[in-house]
Design a protein around this motif. Structure first.
Motif, short mmCIF file in Angstrom:
data_model
loop_
_atom_site.label_atom_id
_atom_site.label_comp_id
_atom_site.label_asym_id
_atom_site.label_seq_id
_atom_site.Cartn_x
_atom_site.Cartn_y
_atom_site.Cartn_z
N VAL A 50 0.87 -1.17 0.00
CA VAL A 50 0.00 0.00 0.00
C VAL A 50 0.91 1.23 0.00
N TYR A 51 0.71 2.09 -0.99
CA TYR A 51 1.46 3.34 -1.10
C TYR A 51 0.50 4.51 -0.93
N TYR A 52 1.04 5.64 -0.51
CA TYR A 52 0.18 6.81 -0.36
C TYR A 52 0.99 8.08 -0.63
N ALA A 57 18.10 9.89 -2.25
CA ALA A 57 18.47 9.49 -0.89
C ALA A 57 17.78 8.20 -0.49
N ALA A 58 16.49 8.08 -0.81
CA ALA A 58 15.76 6.85 -0.49
C ALA A 58 16.28 5.68 -1.31
N LEU A 59 16.63 5.93 -2.56
CA LEU A 59 17.16 4.88 -3.41
C LEU A 59 18.47 4.34 -2.86
N VAL A 60 19.37 5.23 -2.44
CA VAL A 60 20.65 4.81 -1.88
C VAL A 60 20.45 4.01 -0.60
N PRO A 85 18.79 -2.20 3.03
CA PRO A 85 17.35 -2.32 2.78
C PRO A 85 16.56 -2.87 3.96
N THR A 86 17.20 -3.62 4.86
CA THR A 86 16.45 -4.20 5.98
C THR A 86 16.45 -3.32 7.22
N VAL A 87 17.11 -2.18 7.17
CA VAL A 87 17.16 -1.30 8.34
C VAL A 87 16.03 -0.29 8.20
N SER A 88 14.88 -0.64 8.73
CA SER A 88 13.67 0.15 8.50
C SER A 88 13.78 1.55 9.10
N GLU A 89 14.60 1.71 10.14
CA GLU A 89 14.78 3.04 10.72
C GLU A 89 15.43 4.00 9.73
N VAL A 90 16.22 3.46 8.80
CA VAL A 90 16.92 4.28 7.82
C VAL A 90 16.09 4.43 6.55
N THR A 91 15.52 3.35 6.08
CA THR A 91 14.74 3.42 4.84
C THR A 91 13.41 4.13 5.07
N GLY A 92 12.87 4.01 6.28
CA GLY A 92 11.60 4.66 6.60
C GLY A 92 10.48 4.19 5.69
N THR A 93 9.59 5.10 5.35
CA THR A 93 8.47 4.77 4.46
C THR A 93 8.74 5.23 3.03
N GLY A 94 9.98 5.64 2.76
CA GLY A 94 10.30 6.17 1.45
C GLY A 94 10.28 5.11 0.36
N THR A 95 10.06 5.56 -0.86
CA THR A 95 10.15 4.73 -2.05
C THR A 95 11.12 5.39 -3.01
N VAL A 96 11.27 4.82 -4.18
CA VAL A 96 12.15 5.41 -5.17
C VAL A 96 11.59 6.73 -5.69
#
Length: 606
Positions: free
Chosen positions: A108-110, A137-140, A146-157
């Motif tokens: 689900v994206y928003y 930044a989100a892509l990098v 990729p598994t560190v959700s604190e860093v990737t957050g809810t961002g997408t490409v």
């Protein structure tokens, strides 16, 4: 190739998807687009309570109607307990709530648009709506950790397009996201095994009963082979496909033949050398995915044996995808054994791991004890340091680098200094605010890894369905995930069997020789053969790299490692897959023609 379907909705916006069919109208309308998704909608007599399930949901109509009571109580988790894999959209007259599944395989994206919120099960339509640029930044972050959700957050490409994490609900009207799945553990090993047995049997049998022609991956490994045997044991004919890869030495085929020989309802087919594809073959022929997806480099290899499934006319294909992530503990479980004061268990497991990795036992023990006393913020700060100063050349990680709470991929070594510094600062910022609320680090990390795999599985499933394969991954059903995640991570690992919880769950349903298998197939030979055969294509992609031109990746560093891999030397193979598939995705996305996905109309009123 089929056109993938998607669902969407909004609150406070005037947009409507072109060709969308309403699930319901009103101030928070929802639509389904395309004709490839199954869906059912129920509502109360007054039309105020509304509930939709979209995807592969095997609830009865009566169960769905009972779900309206959960909508009234705002008990969102109660709507996620039915067999299958599906989205839930519920409306109680005041708000609409959209739920992804526990693992996040139903994305689900928003995004925010003209003062309102628009959501969808695909990110690209939302990017088209907002003309979103690529979020570098989100892509990098997703390429490196990729598994560190604190860093990737809810961002997408896509900048401004967010992803709902697995086990979460998006509340329209209230304008927030909330978890509905707690990261808790409350079962004994025996209880978890019993729950896993029931969940897997139901997941497989409901699917098999719905299929006119059932097929399955039948690798000879524990996961896919067990699912096919469960379907056959329940009385269903299964067209089972095994890949015999001549480039990689393993004993998968031997186990697959033995398992098939004992089950008359298994029609076993082995795909031989003449039908094989390799890593990096025919990548341009792979269907485009919604988000960058690392397995695009393996598309030809996978499609080579799935052609047999298509020729068979299968309308439902079982895979063992997710079993490894769900049922095998990360090596960091050794820290749990050290922290809990289990010296004999720690020594036994450390010896087993040292032998497996050809490392000194004392170094494994020292790394486990050090990790046991490392807090999660400390682990994040260590991650930032590793990103800032990655190894100058490729080398096999030692015990201390292999045992970590959250590590970076080897892709970090290819970042430019600027990109590396920006990502490290992002990691340090999260370290200053992270609070796990009492959840054990190993448990939290297991959830993070599972939900990242769910994001991967969403793209894999979409790619396979675009080629005509209706792929299902029962290991990622909510009930299966909950059973496996209900025990401490350390209980998922054994020194004598691959997957102790699965072995206990399937005892008596699957042959013992399969449950006790200690080896696992590997396909590095295929990868290196594919790299050599496609060397010119890989060099051409690197020479025209979007990531290099954007100042993210160091061309010379990648070139040196690519030449090393072409020569057959050990190297950053996983990083190369990430780079090449990301480049292909970016090339396709930036060159595709404008799509007319949305139109505007006056906002609806209740």
């Amino acid at each position: 190739m089929s056109t993938p379907g998607w669902i969407t909705g909004c609150a406070g916006s005037d947009v409507v998807p072109v060709g969308g069919r309403p699930l319901w109208r009103g101030p928070r309308p929802a639509w389904i687009v395309g004709d490839t998704l199954a869906y059912r909608v129920v509502h109360d007599d007054a039309g105020m309570l509304r509930l939709a399930v979209v995807g592969d949901c095997y609830a009865t109509d009566a169960q769905l109607r009972q779900g309206l009571g959960a909508v009234t109580r705002a008990d969102w988790r109660a709507l996620t307990g039915w067999p299958g894999s599906y989205w839930v959209v519920a409306d109680d007259g005041r708000r609409t709530v959209v739920l992804t599944d526990v693992a996040g395989t139903r994305p689900v994206y928003y995004t925010f648009h003209h003062g309102g919120v628009v959501w969808a099960s695909a990110a690209t339509p939302l990017a088209d709506l907002t003309a979103a640029p690529i979020d570098h930044a989100a892509l990098v972050a997703r390429m490196v950790c990729p598994t560190v959700s604190e860093v990737t957050g809810t961002g997408t490409v896509f900048a401004g397009v967010h992803r709902l994490p697995g086990g979460h609900a998006l509340h329209l009207g209230a304008g927030r996201i909330q978890p509905y799945e707690p990261e808790t553990q409350k079962a004994t090993f025996e209880q978890a095994a019993e729950a896993l047995r029931e969940a897997l049997v139901v997941a497989v049998e409901r699917r098999a009963a719905s299929a006119a022609r059932l097929s399955a991956d039948f690798s000879g490994g524990l996961d896919s082979t067990s699912l096919a045997l469960l379907a056959a044991r329940a009385g269903y004919e299964v067209f089972a496909v095994t890949r015999d890869d001549p480039t990689s030495a393993n004993d998968d085929v031997l186990y697959a033949k033995r398992a098939a020989a004992d089950e008359p309802r298994i029609r076993h087919v082995i795909v031989g050398e003449a039908e094989h594809g390799l890593f990096f073959d025919r990548m341009d022929a792979a269907p485009h995915t919604d988000q960058p997806y690392t397995d695009a480099a393996r598309w030809s290899m996978r499609h080579a044996y799935h052609r047999r499934v298509l020729d068979h006319g299968s309308d439902l294909h079982l895979t063992g995808s997710g079993g490894d992530t769900l049922l095998v503990a990360s090596p960091s479980y050794l820290a749990d054994l050290a922290r809990l004061g289990q010296p004999r268990e720690l020594l036994r497991h450390a010896v087993a791991r040292a032998r497996l990795r050809h490392q000194p036992v004392h170094s494994v023990l020292a790394a486990a004890i050090t990790l046991a006393y490392t807090s999660y913020p400390q682990a994040l700060r260590r991650l930032a340091a590793d990103i800032t100063q990655p190894p100058a050349r490729w080398e096999r990680p030692n015990a201390s680098r292999r045992l970590h709470w959250c590590g970076s991929s080897s892709f970090a070594a290819w970042l430019t200094p600027t990109a590396r510094d920006q990502l490290a600062q992002r990691v340090l910022a999260t370290a200053a605010t992270t609070d796990l609320g009492g959840v054990p680090i190993s448990t939290h990390r297991a959830w993070c890894e599972l939900r990242e795999f769910g994001a991967y599985q969403a793209e894999l499933t979409a790619q396979l369905r675009a080629t005509g394969i209706n792929a299902h991954a029962p290991f990622l059903d909510n009930a299966v995930v909950r059973a496996a995640m209900s025990i401490p991570v350390s209980q998922r690992q054994s020194t004598t069997v691959q997957k102790p919880l699965l072995g206990a769950a399937l005892r008596g349903l699957v042959p013992d020789f399969l449950l006790h298998r200690r080896t696992k197939g590997a396909y590095d030979g295929n990868a290196y053969t594919g790299i050599r055969r496609n060397a010119n294509r890989l060099h051409a992609i690197l020479d025209d790299s979007y990531l290099v031109q954007a100042g993210i990746v160091d061309h010379a560093a990648v070139r040196a490692d690519l030449d090393r891999l072409i020569a057959g030397a050990p190297g950053r193979l996983a990083a190369l897959e990430t780079l090449i598939t990301t480049e292909l995705w970016l090339s396709r996305h930036t060159s595709r023609p404008p799509a007319r996905v949305w139109r505007t109309e006056e906002p609806a009123h209740a």
